[in-house]
Each structure stands twice: as structure tokens, then as C-alpha cells.
Design a protein around this motif. Structure first.
Motif, mmCIF file in Angstrom:
data_model
loop_
_atom_site.group_PDB
_atom_site.id
_atom_site.type_symbol
_atom_site.label_atom_id
_atom_site.label_comp_id
_atom_site.label_asym_id
_atom_site.label_seq_id
_atom_site.Cartn_x
_atom_site.Cartn_y
_atom_site.Cartn_z
ATOM 1 N N ARG A 212 -2.409 9.766 -12.904
ATOM 2 C CA ARG A 212 -3.363 10.469 -12.035
ATOM 3 C C ARG A 212 -2.568 11.454 -11.186
ATOM 4 O O ARG A 212 -1.623 11.071 -10.499
ATOM 5 C CB ARG A 212 -4.084 9.459 -11.125
ATOM 6 N N HIS B 16 -7.923 5.457 4.895
ATOM 7 C CA HIS B 16 -7.911 5.661 3.443
ATOM 8 C C HIS B 16 -6.610 5.135 2.844
ATOM 9 O O HIS B 16 -5.682 4.764 3.585
ATOM 10 C CB HIS B 16 -8.035 7.162 3.125
ATOM 11 N N GLY B 17 -6.508 5.188 1.538
ATOM 12 C CA GLY B 17 -5.252 4.842 0.845
ATOM 13 C C GLY B 17 -5.433 5.066 -0.644
ATOM 14 O O GLY B 17 -6.552 4.962 -1.160
ATOM 15 N N GLY B 18 -4.348 5.397 -1.335
ATOM 16 C CA GLY B 18 -4.411 5.561 -2.793
ATOM 17 C C GLY B 18 -4.867 4.251 -3.431
ATOM 18 O O GLY B 18 -4.547 3.170 -2.925
ATOM 19 N N GLY C 67 -7.249 5.025 -9.927
ATOM 20 C CA GLY C 67 -6.687 4.941 -8.579
ATOM 21 C C GLY C 67 -7.176 6.002 -7.626
ATOM 22 O O GLY C 67 -6.521 6.277 -6.605
ATOM 23 N N HIS D 114 -4.546 3.385 5.826
ATOM 24 C CA HIS D 114 -3.872 4.041 6.959
ATOM 25 C C HIS D 114 -4.627 5.304 7.369
ATOM 26 O O HIS D 114 -5.545 5.740 6.677
ATOM 27 C CB HIS D 114 -2.430 4.411 6.568
ATOM 28 N N PHE E 278 -6.828 17.619 -1.040
ATOM 29 C CA PHE E 278 -6.221 16.903 -2.171
ATOM 30 C C PHE E 278 -6.859 17.474 -3.435
ATOM 31 O O PHE E 278 -8.007 17.169 -3.769
ATOM 32 C CB PHE E 278 -6.497 15.398 -2.030
ATOM 33 N N THR F 55 -8.448 7.976 -4.661
ATOM 34 C CA THR F 55 -8.198 7.580 -3.263
ATOM 35 C C THR F 55 -9.393 6.817 -2.684
ATOM 36 O O THR F 55 -10.541 7.191 -2.903
ATOM 37 C CB THR F 55 -7.928 8.838 -2.411
ATOM 38 N N GLN G 277 -2.340 1.584 -2.024
ATOM 39 C CA GLN G 277 -1.555 1.750 -0.795
ATOM 40 C C GLN G 277 -2.191 0.964 0.341
ATOM 41 O O GLN G 277 -3.404 0.768 0.354
ATOM 42 C CB GLN G 277 -1.650 3.221 -0.379
ATOM 43 N N PHE H 111 4.689 1.863 0.086
ATOM 44 C CA PHE H 111 3.784 2.880 0.637
ATOM 45 C C PHE H 111 3.886 4.187 -0.156
ATOM 46 O O PHE H 111 2.874 4.774 -0.543
ATOM 47 C CB PHE H 111 4.068 3.138 2.120
ATOM 48 N N ASP I 208 -3.581 9.333 8.261
ATOM 49 C CA ASP I 208 -2.397 10.180 8.060
ATOM 50 C C ASP I 208 -1.820 10.759 9.349
ATOM 51 O O ASP I 208 -0.651 11.145 9.398
ATOM 52 C CB ASP I 208 -2.717 11.301 7.065
ATOM 53 N N ARG J 275 6.408 11.869 -5.831
ATOM 54 C CA ARG J 275 5.922 12.828 -4.831
ATOM 55 C C ARG J 275 6.841 14.045 -4.874
ATOM 56 O O ARG J 275 7.984 13.984 -4.441
ATOM 57 C CB ARG J 275 5.915 12.185 -3.440
ATOM 58 N N ILE K 80 1.317 14.598 -6.051
ATOM 59 C CA ILE K 80 1.414 13.146 -6.255
ATOM 60 C C ILE K 80 1.073 12.811 -7.703
ATOM 61 O O ILE K 80 -0.002 13.159 -8.188
ATOM 62 C CB ILE K 80 0.460 12.397 -5.294
HETATM 63 O O1 LIG Z 1 -2.480 9.024 -3.597
HETATM 64 C C1 LIG Z 1 -3.516 8.928 -2.935
HETATM 65 O O2 LIG Z 1 -4.628 8.781 -3.445
HETATM 66 C C2 LIG Z 1 -3.477 8.984 -1.435
HETATM 67 C C3 LIG Z 1 -2.102 9.168 -0.874
HETATM 68 C C4 LIG Z 1 -2.056 9.017 0.603
HETATM 69 O O3 LIG Z 1 -3.027 8.768 1.255
HETATM 70 C C5 LIG Z 1 -0.773 9.176 1.311
HETATM 71 O O4 LIG Z 1 0.281 9.237 0.668
HETATM 72 O O5 LIG Z 1 -0.786 9.244 2.560
#
Ligand SMILES: O=C(O)CCC(=O)C(=O)O
Ligand SMILES: [Fe+2]
Length: 302
Positions: free
Chosen positions: A205, A194-196, A154, A121, A143, A156, A118, A60, A123, A67, A109
Motif C-alpha cells: 500500500r 488516527h493510525g496506519g 491497511g 496518535h 495523504f 489509515t 500503528q 511506530f 500528528d 518512509r 509511505i
Molecule cells: O500509514 C498510514 O496510514 C498513516 C501513517 C501515520 O499516521 C503516521 O506515520 O503518522
């Protein structure tokens, strides 16, 4: 098939158009807010810390993703961004069902080549998976693109308008990738799925998350360790208020003998009366007035 209302604005667009798109899609992009020079300065301030940051411990967090935190202590450019009018304006609107909001997290990030997508999820789950009411936003994230974001590197992935969707039921097939230029910002809520994405390129990136939350929930990153009193005393008061050196939401976060945190921080007069924020004070007064009216009417009837 998801309907997307206009999700892309210029930095001069009216705030209400930006926040209305944010509410309906769950995200919105504001293009080219920062100059490339500002982004480069921010990156050069953070680069020694990025270099020293280990990769994430699990899928995850990303095992080829770094980070890097403590942005408020480490970068003057990040401090400026924390109080940027777009952040304060959009977060203030989205989080208006609470009387105050505060900075929750700064996280830079860096998704290295090979970073894999990812799990999808929301947040908001950080608050112990508490099921907040669907019309009550407690989180607003910004972001900032420190490199271009593309589908290939990648960018999001989002399911537009997915507030009501259970993230466990979400499918990658319903996502779209966010593409934006360096210096643009992707604003999103705590409720959107969403997710990376997967970084298929040979470039890193990079993006900076500035996250804001309602004044009555715990901040994700411990801002009092990032900026303990010795450092905090060197910051301007508008920044200090946002990072948490103020009472938030009526009684939250007072210091000393029920004093304003800022007075305690600067050692100002010890006999300061309790001064709840204007908004919280007004809300409390309204509640008190309604309560006394209802007591009075019960007495008359009874
Ligand atoms: O890195 C990304 O594009 C999203 C990261 C993300 O959604 C998270 O870490 O909660
Ligand atoms: Fe996320």
C-alpha cells in the motif's frame, strides 16, 4: 457513537464544503484528483529512492514499512503537488489563524504485506507534545493515494471528530478505515486520532504524505537540506515560498541583514528593506495601532 458529517467529495466540490468537513470530522477524502498516469509518473520518479530506503526502525515507523523523503528534490510531480491549488487552498483555510503556512514534510509511505497497525496518535505530537489550543490548527496533511487504499491493505484508521479525545485513551474499536482509489487524497488535521492499519494483503500500500504547518513552527523535514541554495535557485518562486524561502509569520526566517530570504538566495540588491509578508505586516500594524490607542487613552485618563 460518533457522528460523521459527509466526508467524501469530488474534486470539483467547493473548497468551503471540503474544509468544513475537514474541521468537523478531522479528515476528509477528495476523490480522483490525480489521473492514474500522473500517479505512475510520480512513482517512477521515486522508485529508485524507495528501493534504496530501509524499513523503519521501530513499531511506530513500521518494521515492514518504508518512509522515503526528500520529495521536493527527487520528483517534479511532487513539486507540482506541493503547490496544487487544493493543497494551498485547504491548508490556507485550516491554518488561517497563523499569517503564513509552509511545507513541513514530504514522505512516501510504502506499507509492505504484514505491516501492522500503528499506535493511535495525533500528528501534532511532533512538536514536542506541546498542547496547542483546541481551536488553533498548526498542521494540515494531504495523504495522496498512490495505490488503492482498502481496509484489508491497511487504509489509515480514524476516529472521526476526535479532536478533544486523549489519544492514550483511544480504542481501536472506535476507528473506521479509510478506503479510497489511487489518485484520491485524504486530508487530515494534526488533532484527529488516527493510525496506519494492518496490511493483510500480499500487495504494497503506497501513499504520499504532504504535510503543511504554520509558518512559526519548525518544519518536520529539513527543507533547506532537501533543497539547498544551488538547487533552490532552479525552482519557481511560488514553490520556494512554500518550502520556506520566505519570511513566515512576521519575523520568522529572515536572512542576512534582516532581508527577504528570496533576495538573499538570488543575490538581489543588498539594501532591500525589511518586507514582512502583507498578512503578517497587517497583523503587526493592527497590534501597533491598538497599543498606541491604549497608551493614548491611559494618558488622557491619567
Ligand atoms: O500509514 C498510514 O496510514 C498513516 C501513517 C501515520 O499516521 C503516521 O506515520 O503518522
Ligand atoms: Fe500519523
Amino acid at each position: 457513537m460518533t457522528t460523521i458529517t459527509n466526508d467524501r467529495f469530488s474534486k470539483d466540490a467547493p473548497l468551503d464544503e471540503i474544509t468544513s468537513s475537514l474541521r468537523s470530522n478531522g479528515y476528509v477524502i477528495v476523490e480522483n484528483v490525480l489521473t492514474p498516469e500522473t500517479v505512475d509518473k510520480l512513482l517512477s520518479e521515486m522508485m529508485p529512492y524507495i528501493d534504496a530506503t530501509p524499513f523503519g526502525p521501530d513499531a511506530f515507523a513500521g518494521q515492514t514499512t518504508k518512509r522515503t523523503g526528500s520529495g521536493v528534490a527527487r520528483s517534479a510531480e511532487i513539486r507540482d503537488l506541493v503547490v496544487h491549488p487544493l493543497c494551498l487552498g485547504a491548508a490556507g483555510e485550516l491554518l488561517k489563524s497563523s499569517t503564513e503556512f509552509q511545507l513541513s514534510q514530504t514522505q512516501l509511505i510504502s506499507a509492505y504485506p504484514g505491516s501492522v497497525a500503528q499506535k493511535l496518535h495525533k500528528d501534532e505530537l511532533i512538536w514536542d507534545f506541546f498542547p496547542f489550543a483546541t481551536d488553533h490548527h498548526v498542521m494540515c496533511q494531504f495523504f495522496w493515494a498512490l495505490t488503492d487504499f482498502t481496509e484489508e491493505n491497511g487504509g489509515t484508521r480514524f476516529i472521526p471528530g476526535s479532536d478533544a479525545l486523549d489519544a492514550e485513551e483511544a480504542s481501536d474499536d472506535d476507528t473506521i478505515a479509510i478506503e479510497m482509489t489511487k489518485g484520491s487524497v485524504l486530508i487530515f488535521t494534526g488533532k484527529v486520532v488516527h493510525g496506519g492499519g494492518t496490511n493483510l494483503t500480499d500487495e504494497v500500500r503506497r501513499g504520499l504524505i504532504l504535510s503543511y504547518c504554520a509558518g512559526w513552527v519548525r518544519q518536520e523535514e529539513n527543507q533547506y537540506l532537501v533543497a539547498p541554495p544551488e538547487l533552490a535557485r532552479t525552482f519557481p518562486e511560488d514553490l520556494l515560498k512554500v518550502i520556506g524561502y520566505q519570511q513566515g509569520c512576521f519575523a520568522m526566517g529572515y536572512a542576512g541583514d534582516i532581508e527577504e530570504p528570496m533576495d538573499v538566495l538570488f543575490g538581489r540588491k543588498a539594501d532591500t528593506p525589511i518586507v514582512p509578508s502583507q498578512a503578517a505586516g497587517k497583523a503587526a500594524n493592527n497590534t501597533a495601532q491598538q497599543w498606541s490607542k491604549s497608551v493614548a487613552s491611559r494618558t488622557v485618563q491619567g
